[in-house]
Write a protein that holds these residues in place. Structure first.
Motif, mmCIF file in Angstrom:
data_model
loop_
_atom_site.group_PDB
_atom_site.id
_atom_site.type_symbol
_atom_site.label_atom_id
_atom_site.label_comp_id
_atom_site.label_asym_id
_atom_site.label_seq_id
_atom_site.Cartn_x
_atom_site.Cartn_y
_atom_site.Cartn_z
ATOM 1 N N ILE A 24 5.976 -10.313 76.132
ATOM 2 C CA ILE A 24 5.741 -10.059 77.554
ATOM 3 C C ILE A 24 7.026 -9.684 78.269
ATOM 4 C CG2 ILE A 24 6.064 -12.503 78.178
ATOM 5 C CD1 ILE A 24 3.543 -10.104 79.832
ATOM 6 N N ASN A 25 8.160 -10.162 77.768
ATOM 7 C CA ASN A 25 9.429 -9.912 78.453
ATOM 8 C C ASN A 25 9.903 -8.469 78.315
ATOM 9 O OD1 ASN A 25 9.656 -12.550 79.504
ATOM 10 N ND2 ASN A 25 10.256 -13.255 77.472
ATOM 11 N N ASN A 26 9.305 -7.714 77.384
ATOM 12 C CA ASN A 26 9.572 -6.274 77.361
ATOM 13 C C ASN A 26 8.999 -5.614 78.607
ATOM 14 O OD1 ASN A 26 10.900 -5.962 74.760
ATOM 15 N ND2 ASN A 26 8.962 -6.657 73.936
ATOM 16 N N LYS A 57 -3.074 0.541 70.927
ATOM 17 C CA LYS A 57 -3.236 -0.211 72.166
ATOM 18 C C LYS A 57 -2.121 -1.255 72.243
ATOM 19 C CE LYS A 57 -6.428 -3.212 74.664
ATOM 20 N NZ LYS A 57 -7.695 -3.949 74.623
ATOM 21 N N ARG A 58 -1.450 -1.317 73.383
ATOM 22 C CA ARG A 58 -0.324 -2.236 73.561
ATOM 23 C C ARG A 58 -0.827 -3.574 74.096
ATOM 24 N NH1 ARG A 58 3.967 -0.987 78.158
ATOM 25 N NH2 ARG A 58 3.060 1.049 77.821
ATOM 26 N N LEU A 59 -0.397 -4.667 73.461
ATOM 27 C CA LEU A 59 -0.712 -6.014 73.919
ATOM 28 C C LEU A 59 0.587 -6.744 74.216
ATOM 29 C CD1 LEU A 59 -3.308 -7.091 71.188
ATOM 30 C CD2 LEU A 59 -3.802 -6.067 73.424
ATOM 31 N N TYR A 60 0.685 -7.353 75.401
ATOM 32 C CA TYR A 60 1.842 -8.192 75.708
ATOM 33 C C TYR A 60 1.484 -9.633 75.363
ATOM 34 C CZ TYR A 60 4.114 -4.367 78.185
ATOM 35 O OH TYR A 60 4.724 -3.183 78.499
ATOM 36 N N LEU A 61 2.358 -10.280 74.598
ATOM 37 C CA LEU A 61 2.107 -11.633 74.132
ATOM 38 C C LEU A 61 3.118 -12.605 74.715
ATOM 39 C CD1 LEU A 61 1.399 -10.847 70.369
ATOM 40 C CD2 LEU A 61 -0.253 -11.098 72.229
ATOM 41 N N ASN A 62 2.636 -13.774 75.112
ATOM 42 C CA ASN A 62 3.507 -14.848 75.597
ATOM 43 C C ASN A 62 2.841 -16.184 75.311
ATOM 44 O OD1 ASN A 62 1.854 -13.675 78.004
ATOM 45 N ND2 ASN A 62 2.252 -15.796 78.582
ATOM 46 N N SER A 63 3.594 -17.256 75.507
ATOM 47 C CA SER A 63 3.115 -18.590 75.159
ATOM 48 C C SER A 63 1.793 -18.888 75.860
ATOM 49 C CB SER A 63 4.155 -19.642 75.516
ATOM 50 O OG SER A 63 4.482 -19.571 76.889
#
Length: 198
Positions: A95-97, A115-121
């Protein structure tokens, strides 16, 4: 004959990471793609030389989810060879990108091909009966160390737990242990290749 046993392969890419998880009904999750580098005037692309042939040899025609744990070249160097030579449905990045607008070149490639997925905790998802929980990173404005922005993934299947640490180093590992003090892990992919910093 399906279902098959869950398979997890640590692909030998030299200095770098690439892990292929194949679910019982042949869904595929690839974590990192190995390095791409030049030495003595020759280019070595672990995606082209090792990762892609291994995936194709397993009889897989696509990657359902490719996770780039962070953007260091020893984890993303083979990315172009993978995404340009086979179908990749989704690519997960930190997600920080998004927050810091890092990794724009990789994001442009993702947007053209996948498809782009943003991942975070806190994010959780299930692929073919296999549970995945993202334990790190948190959303942050300032990242002191790219390694500590690694996507850390907990995978659970039929009572077995595997933890993939990316390149997380000791300070961030200490925070992770405090937050998740009761983790009972069967398989650990050591942070930062098991180096002294982790």
């Amino acid at each position: 004959i399906l279902p098959k046993p869950l398979e997890m392969a640590m692909i030998d890419v030299g200095h770098g990471d690439s892990i292929l998880i194949t679910t019982p009904h042949r869904k595929s999750i690839l974590i990192d793609t190995g390095d791409s580098y030049s030495s003595n005037g020759k280019k070595y692309d672990m995606g082209e030389k090792t990762v892609l042939p291994y995936i194709l040899d397993k009889g897989l025609s696509k990657i359902d989810l490719l996770v780039l744990s962070h953007l260091d070249s020893d984890h993303t160097g083979g990315f172009n060879s993978i995404i340009n030579n086979m179908k990749v449905d989704n690519v997960g990045i930190s997600i920080n990108n998004k927050i810091k607008e890092k990794g724009n070149e990789i994001e442009k490639i993702i947007d053209r091909k996948s498809k782009r997925l943003y991942l975070n905790s806190g994010k959780k998802f299930n692929i073919d009966g296999v549970n995945f929980t993202i334990l790190s990173p948190d959303k942050k404005e300032n990242i002191d160390d790219e390694n500590n922005d690694s996507i850390v993934i907990l995978m659970e299947y039929q009572g077995v737990k595997a933890l993939f640490m990316g390149d997380m180093e000791s300070d961030a590992e200490d925070e992770l242990i405090k937050r998740y003090s009761n983790l009972d892990i069967d398989i650990l992919k050591a942070g930062h290749h098991g180096s002294i910093t982790s």
